[in-house]
Design an enzyme around this catalytic site. Sequence first.
Site, PDB file in Angstrom:
ATOM      1  N   CYS A 172     118.140  -6.394  -4.222  1.00  0.00           N
ATOM      2  CA  CYS A 172     118.254  -4.948  -4.348  1.00  0.00           C
ATOM      3  C   CYS A 172     119.681  -4.653  -4.825  1.00  0.00           C
ATOM      4  O   CYS A 172     120.647  -5.148  -4.225  1.00  0.00           O
ATOM      5  CB  CYS A 172     117.996  -4.262  -3.010  1.00  0.00           C
ATOM      6  SG  CYS A 172     118.366  -2.490  -3.036  1.00  0.00           S
ATOM      7  N   ASP A 217     114.547  -9.263  -2.587  1.00  0.00           N
ATOM      8  CA  ASP A 217     113.237  -8.706  -2.916  1.00  0.00           C
ATOM      9  C   ASP A 217     112.360  -9.847  -3.397  1.00  0.00           C
ATOM     10  O   ASP A 217     112.827 -10.758  -4.089  1.00  0.00           O
ATOM     11  CB  ASP A 217     113.350  -7.652  -4.020  1.00  0.00           C
ATOM     12  CG  ASP A 217     113.939  -6.350  -3.523  1.00  0.00           C
ATOM     13  OD1 ASP A 217     113.587  -5.935  -2.406  1.00  0.00           O
ATOM     14  OD2 ASP A 217     114.739  -5.744  -4.254  1.00  0.00           O
TER      15      ASP A 217
END
Length: 144
Positions: free
Chosen positions: A60, A67
């Site tokens: 992120c 992620d």
Amino acid sequence: MELHEGLKTLGEGKATTYCYDAPDAGLLEWFPSPYANRELNPCGCTGTLHISCPEFTCLCPMTGQPDFGTIIIDYQPDQRCVESKSLKLYLGSFRMHGEFHEAGVNRICNDLVKLMDPVWLRVKGEFTPRGGIPFWPTAEYRKS
């Protein structure tokens, strides 16, 4: 001509070097499409490819948290196909890079279009929910 001639990373006979800190389109390689070769495709069959990459990771850009997602690539090649090991190395180069899902999927689509100049191409990211909301962005290209 052998389809695998000129490939650098596939079967190079030495340990693979991995880069995880920045997306690098220079890692991508292609080979001649067997669908475009009249010797291999005397009837002129149209072919498509579906590639699912279920272990995609990035960060992120705001929090630095990891992620996870699946990158799905569907395309109809013209003269070139993406070589799978180079695609694996390319997608791995996103691992420690911070980028929003939409931007990453768009980057992957653009890099693949530049590499292959396909008839059409779709890249979809199916990301694990963040904050309870799944993001599944798609980028598409069609030759005009």
